[in-house]
Scaffold this motif. Structure first.
Motif, mmCIF file in Angstrom:
data_model
loop_
_atom_site.group_PDB
_atom_site.id
_atom_site.type_symbol
_atom_site.label_atom_id
_atom_site.label_comp_id
_atom_site.label_asym_id
_atom_site.label_seq_id
_atom_site.Cartn_x
_atom_site.Cartn_y
_atom_site.Cartn_z
ATOM 1 N N VAL A 248 0.215 -1.427 -0.284
ATOM 2 C CA VAL A 248 -0.479 0.121 -0.025
ATOM 3 C C VAL A 248 0.902 1.216 -0.003
ATOM 4 O O VAL A 248 2.036 1.309 1.227
ATOM 5 C CB VAL A 248 -1.102 0.141 1.277
ATOM 6 C CG1 VAL A 248 -1.318 0.910 1.402
ATOM 7 C CG2 VAL A 248 -1.862 -1.172 1.123
ATOM 8 N N GLN A 249 0.636 2.698 -1.107
ATOM 9 C CA GLN A 249 1.213 3.002 -0.876
ATOM 10 C C GLN A 249 0.183 4.539 -0.429
ATOM 11 O O GLN A 249 -0.864 4.491 -0.945
ATOM 12 C CB GLN A 249 1.573 3.642 -2.455
ATOM 13 C CG GLN A 249 3.008 2.618 -2.828
ATOM 14 C CD GLN A 249 4.521 2.854 -2.594
ATOM 15 O OE1 GLN A 249 4.422 4.259 -2.037
ATOM 16 N NE2 GLN A 249 4.777 1.727 -2.026
ATOM 17 N N GLY A 250 1.335 5.395 -0.021
ATOM 18 C CA GLY A 250 -0.167 6.302 0.222
ATOM 19 C C GLY A 250 1.174 7.819 0.201
ATOM 20 O O GLY A 250 1.845 7.845 0.574
ATOM 21 N N THR A 251 -0.380 8.856 0.038
ATOM 22 C CA THR A 251 0.339 9.986 -1.169
ATOM 23 C C THR A 251 -0.964 11.181 0.233
ATOM 24 O O THR A 251 -1.842 11.166 0.269
ATOM 25 C CB THR A 251 -0.026 10.448 -1.483
ATOM 26 O OG1 THR A 251 1.146 9.729 -2.543
ATOM 27 C CG2 THR A 251 0.911 11.974 -2.468
ATOM 28 N N THR A 252 -0.314 12.354 0.790
ATOM 29 C CA THR A 252 -1.051 12.831 1.751
ATOM 30 C C THR A 252 -0.990 14.249 0.875
ATOM 31 O O THR A 252 0.685 14.878 0.508
ATOM 32 C CB THR A 252 -0.833 12.844 3.360
ATOM 33 O OG1 THR A 252 -0.954 12.179 3.584
ATOM 34 C CG2 THR A 252 -1.866 14.578 4.156
ATOM 35 N N MET A 253 -2.299 15.174 0.664
ATOM 36 C CA MET A 253 -1.985 16.659 -0.124
ATOM 37 C C MET A 253 -3.358 17.451 0.841
ATOM 38 O O MET A 253 -4.166 17.009 0.226
ATOM 39 C CB MET A 253 -2.053 16.501 -1.392
ATOM 40 C CG MET A 253 -1.001 16.310 -1.825
ATOM 41 S SD MET A 253 -1.438 16.332 -3.808
ATOM 42 C CE MET A 253 -1.821 17.773 -4.087
ATOM 43 N N ASP A 254 -2.773 18.861 1.565
ATOM 44 C CA ASP A 254 -3.960 19.264 1.416
ATOM 45 C C ASP A 254 -4.452 19.135 2.775
ATOM 46 O O ASP A 254 -6.164 18.970 2.279
ATOM 47 C CB ASP A 254 -5.295 19.931 0.672
ATOM 48 C CG ASP A 254 -3.961 20.499 -0.303
ATOM 49 O OD1 ASP A 254 -3.015 21.882 -0.082
ATOM 50 O OD2 ASP A 254 -4.902 20.798 -1.895
ATOM 51 N N GLY A 255 -4.536 17.842 3.930
ATOM 52 C CA GLY A 255 -5.168 17.339 4.489
ATOM 53 C C GLY A 255 -5.900 16.080 4.107
ATOM 54 O O GLY A 255 -6.295 14.879 5.581
ATOM 55 N N LEU B 79 -4.934 6.694 -0.689
ATOM 56 C CA LEU B 79 -4.296 4.734 -0.540
ATOM 57 C C LEU B 79 -4.267 4.589 -2.024
ATOM 58 O O LEU B 79 -4.946 4.150 -2.097
ATOM 59 C CB LEU B 79 -4.754 4.604 0.825
ATOM 60 C CG LEU B 79 -4.718 4.828 1.685
ATOM 61 C CD1 LEU B 79 -4.905 4.241 2.821
ATOM 62 C CD2 LEU B 79 -3.526 5.240 2.016
ATOM 63 N N LEU B 80 -3.520 3.907 -2.290
ATOM 64 C CA LEU B 80 -2.454 3.040 -3.469
ATOM 65 C C LEU B 80 -3.013 1.400 -3.344
ATOM 66 O O LEU B 80 -1.857 1.310 -2.618
ATOM 67 C CB LEU B 80 -1.841 3.515 -4.500
ATOM 68 C CG LEU B 80 -1.977 2.887 -5.859
ATOM 69 C CD1 LEU B 80 -3.233 1.851 -6.910
ATOM 70 C CD2 LEU B 80 -0.609 2.516 -6.903
ATOM 71 N N ASP B 81 -3.068 0.293 -3.158
ATOM 72 C CA ASP B 81 -3.503 -0.892 -2.863
ATOM 73 C C ASP B 81 -2.930 -1.778 -4.404
ATOM 74 O O ASP B 81 -3.580 -1.500 -5.168
ATOM 75 C CB ASP B 81 -4.711 -1.763 -2.420
ATOM 76 C CG ASP B 81 -4.874 -3.131 -2.738
ATOM 77 O OD1 ASP B 81 -3.235 -3.896 -3.140
ATOM 78 O OD2 ASP B 81 -5.360 -3.877 -1.645
ATOM 79 N N LEU B 82 -1.610 -1.564 -4.204
ATOM 80 C CA LEU B 82 -0.533 -1.954 -5.321
ATOM 81 C C LEU B 82 -1.411 -3.163 -6.138
ATOM 82 O O LEU B 82 -1.030 -4.061 -6.849
ATOM 83 C CB LEU B 82 0.683 -2.011 -5.212
ATOM 84 C CG LEU B 82 1.485 -0.427 -4.740
ATOM 85 C CD1 LEU B 82 2.747 -0.370 -4.294
ATOM 86 C CD2 LEU B 82 1.167 0.233 -5.931
ATOM 87 N N ARG B 83 -1.721 -4.038 -5.360
ATOM 88 C CA ARG B 83 -2.508 -5.587 -5.557
ATOM 89 C C ARG B 83 -3.495 -5.433 -6.590
ATOM 90 O O ARG B 83 -3.890 -6.415 -7.161
ATOM 91 C CB ARG B 83 -2.634 -6.148 -4.151
ATOM 92 C CG ARG B 83 -1.146 -6.943 -3.531
ATOM 93 C CD ARG B 83 -1.753 -7.843 -1.955
ATOM 94 N NE ARG B 83 -2.154 -6.223 -1.398
ATOM 95 C CZ ARG B 83 -3.285 -6.706 -0.047
ATOM 96 N NH1 ARG B 83 -3.703 -7.396 -0.047
ATOM 97 N NH2 ARG B 83 -3.450 -5.553 0.069
ATOM 98 N N THR B 84 -3.891 -5.073 -5.612
ATOM 99 C CA THR B 84 -5.611 -4.920 -6.432
ATOM 100 C C THR B 84 -5.407 -3.357 -7.868
ATOM 101 O O THR B 84 -6.919 -3.382 -8.530
ATOM 102 C CB THR B 84 -6.276 -4.956 -5.894
ATOM 103 O OG1 THR B 84 -6.440 -2.646 -4.738
ATOM 104 C CG2 THR B 84 -6.715 -5.521 -4.624
ATOM 105 N N LEU C 30 -5.550 -2.825 4.038
ATOM 106 C CA LEU C 30 -4.677 -2.364 3.204
ATOM 107 C C LEU C 30 -3.691 -1.772 5.388
ATOM 108 O O LEU C 30 -2.504 -1.261 5.071
ATOM 109 C CB LEU C 30 -5.414 -0.264 3.485
ATOM 110 C CG LEU C 30 -6.377 -1.329 2.240
ATOM 111 C CD1 LEU C 30 -7.319 1.266 1.983
ATOM 112 C CD2 LEU C 30 -5.248 -0.556 1.200
ATOM 113 N N LEU C 31 -4.122 -2.424 5.755
ATOM 114 C CA LEU C 31 -3.472 -2.403 7.595
ATOM 115 C C LEU C 31 -3.589 -3.953 8.382
ATOM 116 O O LEU C 31 -4.466 -4.473 7.523
ATOM 117 C CB LEU C 31 -4.468 -1.571 8.413
ATOM 118 C CG LEU C 31 -4.331 -0.440 8.198
ATOM 119 C CD1 LEU C 31 -4.641 0.370 9.564
ATOM 120 C CD2 LEU C 31 -2.702 0.692 8.498
ATOM 121 N N GLU C 32 -2.183 -3.606 9.247
ATOM 122 C CA GLU C 32 -1.879 -5.033 9.498
ATOM 123 C C GLU C 32 -1.957 -4.918 10.405
ATOM 124 O O GLU C 32 -1.645 -3.559 10.915
ATOM 125 C CB GLU C 32 -0.227 -5.372 9.466
ATOM 126 C CG GLU C 32 -1.035 -5.687 7.372
ATOM 127 C CD GLU C 32 0.414 -6.714 7.362
ATOM 128 O OE1 GLU C 32 1.414 -6.112 7.896
ATOM 129 O OE2 GLU C 32 1.351 -7.157 6.248
#
Length: 112
Positions: free
Chosen positions: A33-40, A44-49, A106-108
């Protein structure tokens, strides 16, 4: 979150957070899972799906603290300090989002 939840038949076997184990449970992002935060807001992008998810400001703060180092109780304290919210509501929101992110893969969670 922008994507629909996984059908209940798929998520029944996924463990949910135990509200009695807040001091002994930590959360961390799954490796795919990749995450990017902008403007609060966090995307999230799940690379598997290939599925994208969007978190609001509260969800972004929760995600930011899911590093595998802070217990759920410590994340709860951060929410209470940062937002003008009743502690019970903050805990309910934290557990609801964390459980949904766990069900989505997305979380463990890890018990310590």
């Amino acid at each position: 979150m922008s994507e629909p939840a996984i059908p209940s038949s798929s998520s029944e076997s996924v463990p949910v957070l135990d509200p009695t184990a807040l001091d002994g449970t930590v959360l961390r992002a799954c490796p795919d899972v990749q995450g990017t935060t902008m403007d609060g807001e966090t995307v999230l992008l799940d690379l598997r799906t290939g599925r994208y998810y969007t978190l609001n400001r509260l969800g972004s703060v929760i995600w930011e603290h899911c590093t595998g180092t802070q217990t759920i109780r410590e994340v709860h304290a951060v929410l209470c300090d940062r937002f003008d919210v009743a502690p019970e509501r903050a805990l309910d929101d934290l557990l609801a989002l964390a459980n949904e992110l766990i069900k989505e893969g997305l979380l463990e969670q890890e018990r310590r």
